[in-house]
Design an enzyme around this catalytic site. Structure first.
Site, PDB file in Angstrom:
ATOM      1  N   HIS A  74       3.889  -3.908   0.618  1.00  0.00           N
ATOM      2  CA  HIS A  74       3.839  -2.688   1.445  1.00  0.00           C
ATOM      3  C   HIS A  74       3.192  -1.530   0.673  1.00  0.00           C
ATOM      4  CE1 HIS A  74       5.437   0.059   4.613  1.00  0.00           C
ATOM      5  NE2 HIS A  74       5.444   0.925   3.609  1.00  0.00           N
ATOM      6  N   GLU A  75       3.684  -1.255  -0.522  1.00  0.00           N
ATOM      7  CA  GLU A  75       3.147  -0.111  -1.271  1.00  0.00           C
ATOM      8  C   GLU A  75       1.699  -0.372  -1.679  1.00  0.00           C
ATOM      9  OE1 GLU A  75       5.040   2.241  -0.770  1.00  0.00           O
ATOM     10  OE2 GLU A  75       6.888   1.127  -0.430  1.00  0.00           O
TER      11      GLU A  75
HETATM   12  N1  PHE Z   1       6.268   6.175   1.919  1.00  0.00           N
HETATM   13  C1  PHE Z   1       7.294   5.300   1.430  1.00  0.00           C
HETATM   14  C2  PHE Z   1       7.010   3.944   2.043  1.00  0.00           C
HETATM   15  O1  PHE Z   1       7.285   3.635   3.138  1.00  0.00           O
HETATM   16  C3  PHE Z   1       8.680   5.663   1.805  1.00  0.00           C
HETATM   17  C4  PHE Z   1       9.184   6.946   1.239  1.00  0.00           C
HETATM   18  C5  PHE Z   1       9.248   8.055   2.026  1.00  0.00           C
HETATM   19  C6  PHE Z   1       9.616   7.008  -0.072  1.00  0.00           C
HETATM   20  C7  PHE Z   1       9.747   9.234   1.546  1.00  0.00           C
HETATM   21  C8  PHE Z   1      10.127   8.174  -0.559  1.00  0.00           C
HETATM   22  C9  PHE Z   1      10.200   9.292   0.239  1.00  0.00           C
HETATM   23  O2  PHE Z   1       6.391   3.149   1.474  1.00  0.00           O
HETATM   24 ZN    ZN Z   2       5.341   2.920   3.738  1.00  0.00          ZN
END
Ligand code: PHE
Ligand code: ZN
Length: 868
Positions: A301-302
């Site tokens: 995902h990341e």
């Molecule tokens: N953007 C991150 C994700 O979904 C989630 C996230 C949001 C992490 C807010 C920290 C703070 O991959």
């Molecule tokens: Zn995300």
């Protein structure tokens, strides 16, 4: 305190900034008791603006110095408030330099720069960067960052930020520094910094065009032996994204850092992902099969965010699903390709139904692209993420895999390097495929779960079958009337022996009522509708028990095979509930029990699939289908059926249990995961059978287990039972694993989710246990949030569960509003419970709302909930 102010923000108010930031230079001087942040920002006014004032976001900052173009500002030239800094008279282009002092060691909200253990780290999404320096802290302000950081060399040998390492070296007084440059323009929410004494696993990846990328996965030293699976998952993700989407990694370095204190799962900061340890660390002894799956999914995902989120980002936070819905869809595709696609689909649908459908039924119901918010952090919801992914999946279904790829290519051709809206993505997919997706837009603007009612008629003489579909959607807050959605319904027809009469078709339901005609149908068919769960809807379709049995045994769509079984089980449980409520005799449906026997005996089924088919629907999925929830009654009915299955199949379960045993070395392979899962499902049934040695089997498995999956499965069974083996197992487990944080989390959640009679007292005591730490989100989730999802004890009739959780919310709100607000949402469904519980839940919401200085986060959840 909190990172948002208590005013409502509206999507319709979007306007671009007056000024751009052309370049940023940040310098961090890190000390134990404070950090100094020097920021040099190059501003230039947009040609269509003539603004001379400029407001910069800033929170909990102590301004020490401020200059424009090298000249110190006098007090009349700017205004400071709790929300930021206003420059009162600025030129068309200028360089602002500020020096601020912050105190990371006191930051318990885990937003901005904070300390986790001995390390410094940051979390900037969504509004955390303003807690680091004064800035235009919004995603449509994209620029290139240069970052330097310095700290004590011995305590913080590792210094990281985004992009490429440009320089590093030692300075006076035992300090050292490093300098980073990220050539890709990015919004502030993707900024990151880490400083610590860390262990590392290194590897490399060669991209499709032959570029070498250095890969690093970091953690505290004591966990550095648990990084291999995360690294392997990263490499798989990089390969997969090249093959499926043509996305090649765009920097020379990729860092992942695991931190123990983190509000969410992980964060996609450009080339410096920060991860909750729960999604990085693994070893067979300490991590379960589902932990391994979680790591693969979240690492993917990341990584996938690097294109869908970072290269193309969101114009404003209302567009969050642009990056999250799409990236969840991509990580679901990735996990499906890596493992068993059908079972992965079942897992994803289970999450959607038990979490997202519930959001739609509550006071917080919102479209995947919300229209307003008070605290943005409250909108990192299952609706934005999981329903958002379903909306992308529907587009994929409508245009096919190749069409979807063309649409994705066009999206990057048009918008690479920009901050855009959900419409821009939708129109790219539509345009690349010459489709009109204007009605499809309603999936972005309308909240709620549509219901599709199906009825059919068969004309034997004409050999014609007609499927009539009607859609409706309940009102949600602020949306009384809903227009018809554009819904793809994957459908096939079978005869009673499971032969296909009509192959799979995508029926496109666009009207409120629509008939679909199937010709040359030689016999009255059994309908397999909504195959693969092709739309996030509920189906209202009367199918006989025997039709369900046909689908359960023969449907060529694995998802619908499973679904038929779940529908059959749900029917059996709801019938039992009625009998129990009326004080009638309670004999579970013999036909249902027969179908379970058939599944258990089926030699064609893979162990993994068999284990899914043998599991009854969970409490959350079941209660979602009830108008009024009586948790005790539902739990009793489910228990009666579970015991009946256990008793009926006791011998078979013992036999399967033995057959699935193995002494192979642990691997998180599909094959092994399926076998362990089936074995543990059998064990769990045996532990509740009326006779037999299930309890001893649990104790033996617990004692002999060579991996965490088997160990914690046995422990969870024992924890539900009022037997002496329970305490022994719990004590032994803690004794053995007390130094492994993530394993202690499992120990807490096994107890918090237990159905045993003393669960409430235990949870209260565990909250005072030295192993519990209210400042650590993983601990809070394991104990408090798990307890707040306990169908029996959270909802105990005397209200003690509700009072306890409300007390926790109040305590947490002072430390970490984001986490407090999430726990508070356990009360959001109060209006759906039977009157006595409903009233008590509402009273706790009121009590929370009366607390003064409540954070905007918690207050938004509580206020909306009380409006239901
Ligand atoms: N953007 C991150 C994700 O979904 C989630 C996230 C949001 C992490 C807010 C920290 C703070 O991959
Ligand atoms: Zn995300």
């Amino acid at each position: 305190m909190s990172d948002t102010t208590a005013t409502v923000k509206y999507r319709k108010d979007y306007a671009p900034t007056d000024f751009r930031i052309d370049q940023v230079h940040l310098d961090f001087f890190l000390e134990d008791e404070y950090a100094l942040v020097t920021a040099e920002l190059n501003f230039s006014r947009r040609t269509d603006s003539n603004a001379t004032k400029l407001f910069l976001d800033g929170e909990d900052l102590e301004l020490q110095e401020i200059y424009i173009d090298g000249m110190a500002l006098s007090a009349e030239q700017y205004l400071l408030s709790d929300e930021g800094l206003q420059l009162l008279d600025v030129a068309e282009s200028f360089v602002l330099k500020t020096v601020v002092k912050i105190q990371p060691q006191l930051n318990t909200s885990l937003s901005g720069l904070y300390k986790s253990g001995s390390m410094f780290c940051t979390q900037c999404e969504s509004l955390g960067f303003r807690r680091i320096t004064y800035y235009l802290d919004r995603p449509d302000v994209m620029t290139t960052f240069k970052v330097s950081l310095s700290a004590d060399k011995e305590k913080f040998p590792v210094l990281l930020s985004n992009g490429n390492l440009m320089d590093s070296g030692d300075t006076a007084d035992g300090r050292h520094y490093s300098e980073w440059h990220d050539p890709h323009p990015k919004p502030s929410y993707l900024f990151a910094l880490v400083a610590g004494d860390l262990g590392v696993l290194r590897d490399t990846f060669t991209t499709c065009s032959g570029k070498l990328v250095s890969l690093y996965v970091y953690s505290e030293h004591e966990n550095a032996d648990k990084l291999a699976y995360a690294m392997q998952s990263l490499i798989e993700s990089m390969k997969w994204d090249e093959e499926v989407y043509g996305f090649e990694y765009d920097l020379e370095i990729y860092n992942i850092v695991a931190v123990g204190d983190f509000n969410m799962g992980a964060m996609e900061n450009k080339s410096l992902n920060v991860f909750n340890t729960a999604y990085v660390l693994s070893s067979p002894e300490t991590a379960t099969d589902s932990d391994y799956e979680g790591i693969e999914g979240v690492i993917g995902h990341e990584y996938f965010h690097n294109y869908t989120g970072n290269r193309i980002t969101c114009r404003d936070w209302f567009q969050l699903t642009l990056k999250e819905g799409l990236t969840v869809f991509r990580d679901q595709q990735f996990s499906a390709d890596m493992g068993d696609a059908a079972l992965k689909r079942i897992d994803d649908v289970n999450v959607l139904r038990s979490v997202q459908f519930r959001e739609d039924m509550g006071p917080m119901a919102h479209p995947i692209r919300p229209d307003s918010y008070v605290a943005m952090d409250n909108f990192y919801t299952s609706t934005v993420y999981n329903k958002g992914a379903e909306v992308i999946r529907m587009m994929h279904t409508l245009v096919g895999a190749d069409g979807f790829r063309s649409g994705s290519d066009l999206y990057f051709e048009r918008y690479d390097g920009q901050a855009v809206s959900c419409d821009d993505f939708r129109l790219s997919i539509a345009d690349a495929n010459n489709r009109d997706f204007s009605q499809f837009e309603l999936w972005y603007s309308q909240a709620g779960t549509p219901k599709i009612s199906l009825s059919s008629s068969y004309d034997a003489d004409a050999q014609r079958f007609v499927l009539s579909c009607e859609q409706s959607c309940q009102p949600t807050p602020g949306q009384d009337e809903k227009l018809p959605f554009h819904i793809p319904l994957l459908t096939a027809l079978f005869d009673k022996d499971g032969n296909e009469l009509a192959g799979e078709r995508v029926l496109e339901l666009c009207e409120q009522r629509q008939d679909f005609v199937f010709e040359n149908i030689t016999t009255e068919p059994v309908v397999s509708a909504l195959r693969k769960f092709s739309a996030p809807v509920t189906l209202d379709f009367e199918q006989s028990d025997s039709d369900l049995q046909v689908l359960m045994s023969y449907d060529s769509d694995t998802f619908n095979r499973w679904e038929a079984g779940q529908r059959f089980a749900t029917r059996a449980i709801f019938d039992l509930m009625t009998s129990l409520a009326e004080g009638k005799s309670i004999a579970p449906s013999p036909k249902f029990l027969d179908s379970m026997v058939e599944i258990a005996n089926d030699k064609q089924l893979s162990p993994g699939m068999k284990s899914y088919l043998l599991c009854l629907p969970g409490h959350a999925a079941l209660s979602g289908q009830l108008d009024v929830i009586d948790p005790e009654l539902l739990q009793s009915a489910r228990k009666v059926l579970r015991t009946a299955v256990a008793d009926r199949l006791q011998d078979k379960f013992s036999e399967l249990y033995d057959a699935m045993s193995s002494d192979e070395a642990y691997e998180p392979s599909q094959e092994q995961i399926g076998r362990r899962r089936l074995r543990n499902v059998c064990l769990s049934y045996l532990s509740v059978a009326s006779t037999g040695n299930g309890v001893e089997m649990c104790a033996t498995q617990f004692a002999d287990a060579s991996n965490m999956t088997d160990s914690v499965s046995a422990l969870a069974c024992l924890a539900n039972l009022d037997v002496p083996q329970r305490q022994t197992a719990l004590s032994d487990f803690f004794e053995k694993w007390q130094d492994e944080d993530l394993v202690v989390d499992k120990w807490l959640s096994v107890q918090a989710s237990s159905s045993a009679s003393d669960t409430f007292a235990r949870v209260v005591a565990l909250k005072e246990h030295p192993a519990f730490d209210i400042r650590n989100p993983n601990k809070v989730r394991s104990l408090i949030r798990t307890f707040a999802a306990n169908p029996v004890h959270f909802h105990s009739a005397d209200g003690e569960g509700y009072r306890f959780v409300a007390d926790c919310v109040l305590e947490l709100d002072k430390l970490n509003p984001q986490i407090a607000a999430r726990i508070a949402s356990a009360f959001a469904q109060w209006h759906r419970y039977e009157p006595s519980r409903s009233l008590q839940m509402k009273q706790q919401l009121q009590r929370i709302s009366e607390q003064d200085k409540l954070s905007p986060d918690t207050s938004e959840i509580v206020k909306l909930s009380l409006q239901a």
